[in-house]
Design a protein around this motif. Sequence first.
Motif, mmCIF file in Angstrom:
data_model
loop_
_atom_site.group_PDB
_atom_site.id
_atom_site.type_symbol
_atom_site.label_atom_id
_atom_site.label_comp_id
_atom_site.label_asym_id
_atom_site.label_seq_id
_atom_site.Cartn_x
_atom_site.Cartn_y
_atom_site.Cartn_z
ATOM 1 N N GLY A 33 1.800 9.852 6.591
ATOM 2 C CA GLY A 33 3.150 10.119 5.880
ATOM 3 C C GLY A 33 4.218 10.848 6.083
ATOM 4 O O GLY A 33 5.350 10.783 5.391
ATOM 5 N N GLY A 34 4.207 11.658 7.260
ATOM 6 C CA GLY A 34 5.334 12.348 7.599
ATOM 7 C C GLY A 34 6.693 11.585 8.201
ATOM 8 O O GLY A 34 6.423 10.408 8.888
ATOM 9 N N THR A 35 7.588 12.406 8.457
ATOM 10 C CA THR A 35 8.640 12.213 9.272
ATOM 11 C C THR A 35 8.664 12.754 10.780
ATOM 12 O O THR A 35 8.809 14.095 10.700
ATOM 13 C CB THR A 35 10.092 12.182 8.756
ATOM 14 O OG1 THR A 35 10.400 11.318 7.260
ATOM 15 C CG2 THR A 35 11.333 11.817 9.523
ATOM 16 N N LEU A 36 8.509 11.951 11.887
ATOM 17 C CA LEU A 36 8.401 12.508 13.009
ATOM 18 C C LEU A 36 9.822 13.006 13.575
ATOM 19 O O LEU A 36 10.746 12.394 13.556
ATOM 20 C CB LEU A 36 7.730 11.779 14.016
ATOM 21 C CG LEU A 36 7.780 12.192 15.516
ATOM 22 C CD1 LEU A 36 6.897 13.367 15.814
ATOM 23 C CD2 LEU A 36 7.204 10.980 16.424
ATOM 24 N N VAL A 37 10.072 14.375 13.729
ATOM 25 C CA VAL A 37 11.154 14.884 14.460
ATOM 26 C C VAL A 37 10.751 14.349 16.133
ATOM 27 O O VAL A 37 10.311 15.510 16.644
ATOM 28 C CB VAL A 37 11.361 16.315 14.092
ATOM 29 C CG1 VAL A 37 12.617 16.855 14.912
ATOM 30 C CG2 VAL A 37 11.661 16.704 12.897
ATOM 31 N N ASP A 38 11.653 13.602 16.660
ATOM 32 C CA ASP A 38 11.269 13.188 18.015
ATOM 33 C C ASP A 38 12.112 14.122 18.907
ATOM 34 O O ASP A 38 13.427 13.401 19.088
ATOM 35 C CB ASP A 38 11.245 11.369 18.228
ATOM 36 C CG ASP A 38 10.586 11.110 19.369
ATOM 37 O OD1 ASP A 38 10.736 11.955 20.365
ATOM 38 O OD2 ASP A 38 10.084 10.044 19.707
#
Length: 592
Positions: A33-38
Amino acid sequence: MPNEPHDLNSSALRDHAVRAARGLEPFDVLIVGGTLVDVATSEMRPADIGLVGPLIASVHAAASRTDAKQTTDASGCFITPGFIDTHMHVESSMVTPRRYAETVVPQGTTTVCWDPHEVGNVAGLDGIRWALEETKQLSLRFLTLAPSCVPSAPGLELAGAEFRAGEMATMLSWPEISGVAEVMNMRGVLERSEPMRGVVEAGLASGKRVCGHARGLEDADLQAFVSAGIQSDHEITSGEDLLAKLRAGLTVELRGSHDYVLPGVIEALKKLPHLPQTLTICTDDVFPDDLLSDGAMSSVLRRLIAHGMKPIDAIRAATLNAAMWFNRYDLGLIAPGRRADIVILSDLEKIVVDRVYASGREAARNGELTAADDSISTDAYRDTVKLQKLSAADFDIRLPGTTEARVHTVVSPRFTKWGEAVVKVSDDKLVLPDNMLLMAVIHRHGRKDPTPVIGILEDWGHWRGALATTISHDSHNLTVFGRDPADMAAAANAVIDAGGGMATAAGGKVTAVLALPVCGLLSDAPAKQVADDFAKLRTAADAIADWMPPIRTFKAVVGASLACNPGPHVTDLGLTDGTTQEIRPLMAASRN
């Protein structure tokens, strides 16, 4: 927690990870459910992350997998690699490594590069061995360096030990040692003098990192310093200084301990077409109350972003760039095959940390460790202040038979310079004008006569009491500031009785004490207790001195003896000059 990546090389672990990534076995942990900081691509994208033991097995499309022994819901949150502090001193936070780990892991830091040169200056090689043992089995990964400057300025100060090429080669032979810690003796490097030539060459021969301290170096001196084999620097003084260091090929460990530098640095970075991969982030020094209230790496990131740095750039500098500098392929990136050091943030710009995973295990949640770390005894390093009690007479400057004297002074706390002044003598004792202050340094390691060396500071504000400390970079002798010898003796004796630390006094009486009995630098008390005691000491110090802004009280105090820096400093050997390597007498001319 192991300090090296060998635990990822198990065939059984890799077999499990491959099967889990293919959907043939469940993950141990699934973060959804999270937003990946790539930080590899500068993308912010939805993704779920599957963990197997200490390993990231899969980073895949959101909601495409549900099979896991444990699921963590990161909805509405941002997922980043664990923060990596590329240059720091545990000793500045005045707590042992175990207490430091308890504090910073919940803030998102999972790896630190520790230069224990404060411990080395007090306890020598045995102290470094203790440091390595103390960092084992902690949730925080320590990459420990071999102190290069014990003392920081040979010939200008005397510490509790001395490291030359032989000691450096010994430390570098230990597998737990990651490289040579900041080389602070800049003149020694530039002049190719011993022992610095041998120290740097031992580092280069080891194939490990050789870290630097290039404060004030520019043009030809900067080029020469890097040519000698120095590979990094954290002593950034301005945006242009940052660019000069990057252009010289140094890896910059941008520190948060000097906040006034950060706006100019960010403006300079905006001139570049992209973030240099040789820019990393460090804390360098964080005092205990700041550590608790503001944070370590989390604070630096928060301030960089507030000053205008893009969050993705700040996070990249604190993760992937740092891992590349350390040559640690397993760290710094959320990707399959990497170590599962993961931070879940509920607010990216304010760096609000919800959960932290260290090597695949939940290490912290909602600001608290989820499991206590082990530690070892620190009793072996509790008897390092080898001094008898001092009297007020030890701090008098007696000049019989005269009415005035011309003296050398050290002007200004930040960028020191020499001064001269004519001062009055009454009843055979020097009488300071209001803008001057005594600074006494007493050798505390038992290697020389402990008679106080006294210098005069100018333009350090107005004092109504005294402050004593055994945290005194980098030889960590007992250093006492004040105008009244009775106050100075009271503060000094309180520190001696405590086995090291800091104390203030006024009216001949002690007003606050911070006991730091481990090496005279650290306490094994909980960080909250140390922070509270230090905050009380700050308050007491503010009551006895009107400090010259914008200098922070303790930054000035603990660095006043840093003899390797340019300009004059008072040490246990006299009034020294880090630029010219000279030692001057207190008296500037014959008395009348």
